[in-house]
Motif scaffolding. Structure first.
Motif, PDB file in Angstrom:
ATOM      1  N   UNK A   1      -2.866   7.625   9.809  1.00  0.00           N
ATOM      2  CA  UNK A   1      -4.325   7.525   9.894  1.00  0.00           C
ATOM      3  C   UNK A   1      -4.931   6.996   8.603  1.00  0.00           C
ATOM      4  N   UNK A   2      -4.305   7.306   7.459  1.00  0.00           N
ATOM      5  CA  UNK A   2      -4.807   6.793   6.182  1.00  0.00           C
ATOM      6  C   UNK A   2      -4.619   5.283   6.083  1.00  0.00           C
ATOM      7  N   UNK A   3      -3.490   4.783   6.600  1.00  0.00           N
ATOM      8  CA  UNK A   3      -3.250   3.334   6.591  1.00  0.00           C
ATOM      9  C   UNK A   3      -4.281   2.645   7.482  1.00  0.00           C
ATOM     10  N   UNK A   4      -4.509   3.205   8.656  1.00  0.00           N
ATOM     11  CA  UNK A   4      -5.487   2.629   9.583  1.00  0.00           C
ATOM     12  C   UNK A   4      -6.870   2.587   8.941  1.00  0.00           C
ATOM     13  N   UNK A   5      -7.256   3.690   8.262  1.00  0.00           N
ATOM     14  CA  UNK A   5      -8.578   3.733   7.643  1.00  0.00           C
ATOM     15  C   UNK A   5      -8.684   2.726   6.517  1.00  0.00           C
TER      16      UNK A   5
ATOM     17  N   UNK B   1       2.633  15.064   8.855  1.00  0.00           N
ATOM     18  CA  UNK B   1       3.628  13.995   8.836  1.00  0.00           C
ATOM     19  C   UNK B   1       3.082  12.794   8.093  1.00  0.00           C
ATOM     20  N   UNK B   2       3.850  12.311   7.130  1.00  0.00           N
ATOM     21  CA  UNK B   2       3.477  11.120   6.384  1.00  0.00           C
ATOM     22  C   UNK B   2       4.556  10.065   6.479  1.00  0.00           C
ATOM     23  N   UNK B   3       4.233   8.880   6.015  1.00  0.00           N
ATOM     24  CA  UNK B   3       5.173   7.763   6.024  1.00  0.00           C
ATOM     25  C   UNK B   3       5.455   7.325   4.602  1.00  0.00           C
ATOM     26  N   UNK B   4       6.698   6.880   4.387  1.00  0.00           N
ATOM     27  CA  UNK B   4       7.141   6.441   3.072  1.00  0.00           C
ATOM     28  C   UNK B   4       8.151   5.329   3.264  1.00  0.00           C
TER      29      UNK B   4
ATOM     30  N   UNK C   1       0.827  -1.204   0.000  1.00  0.00           N
ATOM     31  CA  UNK C   1       0.000   0.000   0.000  1.00  0.00           C
ATOM     32  C   UNK C   1       0.864   1.257   0.000  1.00  0.00           C
ATOM     33  N   UNK C   2       1.928   1.272   0.796  1.00  0.00           N
ATOM     34  CA  UNK C   2       2.790   2.451   0.844  1.00  0.00           C
ATOM     35  C   UNK C   2       3.465   2.704  -0.496  1.00  0.00           C
TER      36      UNK C   2
ATOM     37  N   UNK D   1       2.661  -3.599  12.248  1.00  0.00           N
ATOM     38  CA  UNK D   1       3.044  -3.900  10.865  1.00  0.00           C
ATOM     39  C   UNK D   1       4.147  -2.956  10.407  1.00  0.00           C
ATOM     40  N   UNK D   2       4.028  -1.681  10.730  1.00  0.00           N
ATOM     41  CA  UNK D   2       5.041  -0.710  10.330  1.00  0.00           C
ATOM     42  C   UNK D   2       6.388  -0.988  10.984  1.00  0.00           C
ATOM     43  N   UNK D   3       6.367  -1.544  12.185  1.00  0.00           N
ATOM     44  CA  UNK D   3       7.621  -1.840  12.888  1.00  0.00           C
ATOM     45  C   UNK D   3       8.458  -2.885  12.163  1.00  0.00           C
ATOM     46  N   UNK D   4       7.819  -3.665  11.298  1.00  0.00           N
ATOM     47  CA  UNK D   4       8.545  -4.688  10.537  1.00  0.00           C
ATOM     48  C   UNK D   4       9.093  -4.147   9.219  1.00  0.00           C
ATOM     49  N   UNK D   5       8.780  -2.888   8.905  1.00  0.00           N
ATOM     50  CA  UNK D   5       9.192  -2.290   7.645  1.00  0.00           C
ATOM     51  C   UNK D   5      10.188  -1.168   7.889  1.00  0.00           C
ATOM     52  N   UNK D   6      11.003  -0.898   6.879  1.00  0.00           N
ATOM     53  CA  UNK D   6      11.932   0.217   6.936  1.00  0.00           C
ATOM     54  C   UNK D   6      11.234   1.426   6.326  1.00  0.00           C
ATOM     55  N   UNK D   7      10.668   2.285   7.178  1.00  0.00           N
ATOM     56  CA  UNK D   7       9.923   3.450   6.723  1.00  0.00           C
ATOM     57  C   UNK D   7      10.543   4.719   7.294  1.00  0.00           C
TER      58      UNK D   7
END
Length: 392
Positions: free
Chosen positions: A241-245, A272-275, A231-232, A257-263
């Motif tokens: 919040x967009x990921x949660x929605x 603030x956004x994530x990539x 998705x990212x 889930x994000x903790x397992x990824x390099x973001x």
């Protein structure tokens, strides 16, 4: 912290979502993979979403991918919403979303059956036996409708009133409930529709006809991380919040889930956004592009925070439940809406001044959309203010 403004997000959208002309393709499965999944609550969305992102694909190509090549599969997943997914993503969706949904649906339907008092003994055991009998009947037939299966398994005709204290509630057979449970469990799948590509009435088939070994089992935490990663790449950068929605998960599940990824965190015009850390290269602005996207298109519904591409147009283009109608896009922004009239004409209205060049390209996309429909007429399942006005 890297800054990514709305203009760059719109450029990424045009490229990653295959809406810019040079990024379009006639590979149906590749279009779906580019968007992770396609919304399929309204059957026409799947076909029109592909048409908007292709050069020369036709509805028959979508049907071939779904029902002949079987590179795509229709299933309930995030937010208990119907999607069409690439076959390779099915185990991820099953473990991250559908397994929990199956548990919830079985518990809900079991409570209705228990309250109705139509079963002697343990309801869970009885319901499991009905599910197994239905699956065996479908394996024997190869494909069947709910009505056909209810003849093979008489218990499917059991009548239950789910809300006897409500005036609007009526007794209903449990056929659909059992088929939904088997579907979200990954034991059966929705096959060809009973009619045109706008029909929502499907035959059912055992999952073995799509996946001979069934749906592969993977750990839920691993599946959630993979779904967020995909998705990212397609929709990032975006706020958490967009990921949660989009996923419908709890905030804790998203963070895990994000903790397992390099973001990395990026600045989104003050927010603030994530990539993904390895996906920070700037996206060159694509050539000018226009698109007519259908109701519930995955691009229009991809984010909960939509100001950067929707502007002030939500009241005209969304219904009261938050479902988007048919939209017109210009260079990564929604600038209007459209509808198909009874005679097949594609009527549209621009909600802002986009200039003559844009208007010419939008008119060409409207003509392409009309050709895609051909003789088929489709009313969106969710009606929005502008769509109603255009078809009045």
């Amino acid at each position: 912290m890297r800054s990514i403004d709305a203009a760059e997000r719109r450029a990424r959208l045009g490229v990653r979502h295959r809406l810019a002309p040079s990024n379009r393709t006639d590979d149906v499965a590749e279009i779906v993979r580019s968007l992770v999944v396609l919304h399929a609550t309204d059957p026409a969305t799947v076909y029109l979403s592909v048409g908007a992102r292709s050069h020369a694909a036709e509805p028959a190509h979508v049907e071939k991918a779904l029902y002949d090549d079987r590179t795509l599969l229709r299933m309930l997943a995030m937010r208990r919403t119907m999607f069409v997914a690439p076959i390779g993503l099915v185990p991820v969706l099953q473990a991250s979303c559908a397994d929990a949904l199956a548990h919830k649906q079985r518990r809900t339907y079991g409570r209705f059956i228990e309250q109705a008092g139509v079963v002697d003994g343990d309801v869970r055991t009885w319901l499991a036996e009905v599910e197994d009998a239905t699956h065996k009947a479908l394996l024997a037939r190869g494909a069947a409708t709910g009505a056909q299966l209810s003849k093979d398994v008489p218990l499917l005709r059991t009548q239950v009133n789910p809300a006897p204290d409500k005036a609007y509630s009526r007794p209903t057979s449990i056929t659909t409930w059992v088929l939904v449970i088997l579907g979200v469990e990954g034991r059966i799948v929705r096959g060809r529709p009973n009619g045109s590509w706008t029909s929502s009435q499907y035959t059912w088939a055992p999952v073995e006809s799509w996946l001979p070994q069934g749906v592969a089992s993977i750990p839920a935490d691993e599946a959630r991380a993979e779904l967020v990663r995909q998705w990212l790449y397609a929709f990032g950068p975006a706020p958490i919040a967009d990921i949660k929605w989009w996923t419908g998960w709890t905030l804790g599940e998203v963070r895990k889930a994000l903790a397992q990824l390099d973001v990395v965190e990026v600045d989104l015009d003050g927010g603030t956004g994530l990539l993904l850390a390895d996906d920070q290269d700037p996206t060159p602005e694509p050539e000018p592009w226009a698109a007519l996207l259908p109701a519930l298109d995955p691009t229009s519904m991809g984010w909960q925070s939509r100001d950067w591409y929707l502007g002030p147009h939500a009241p005209n283009l969304f219904d009261r439940n938050g479902n988007v109608g048919p939209t017109i896009w210009w260079n990564g922004r929604i600038v209007g809406g459209w509808a198909q009239r009874k005679d097949g004409e594609i009527a549209y209205r621009l909600l802002e001044d986009v200039g003559s060049d844009a208007e010419t390209m939008i008119a060409a996309e409207a003509a392409r959309t009309s050709e895609w429909f051909g003789e088929v007429r489709a009313i969106p399942r969710f009606r929005t203010p502008l769509e109603r006005e255009l078809t009045a």
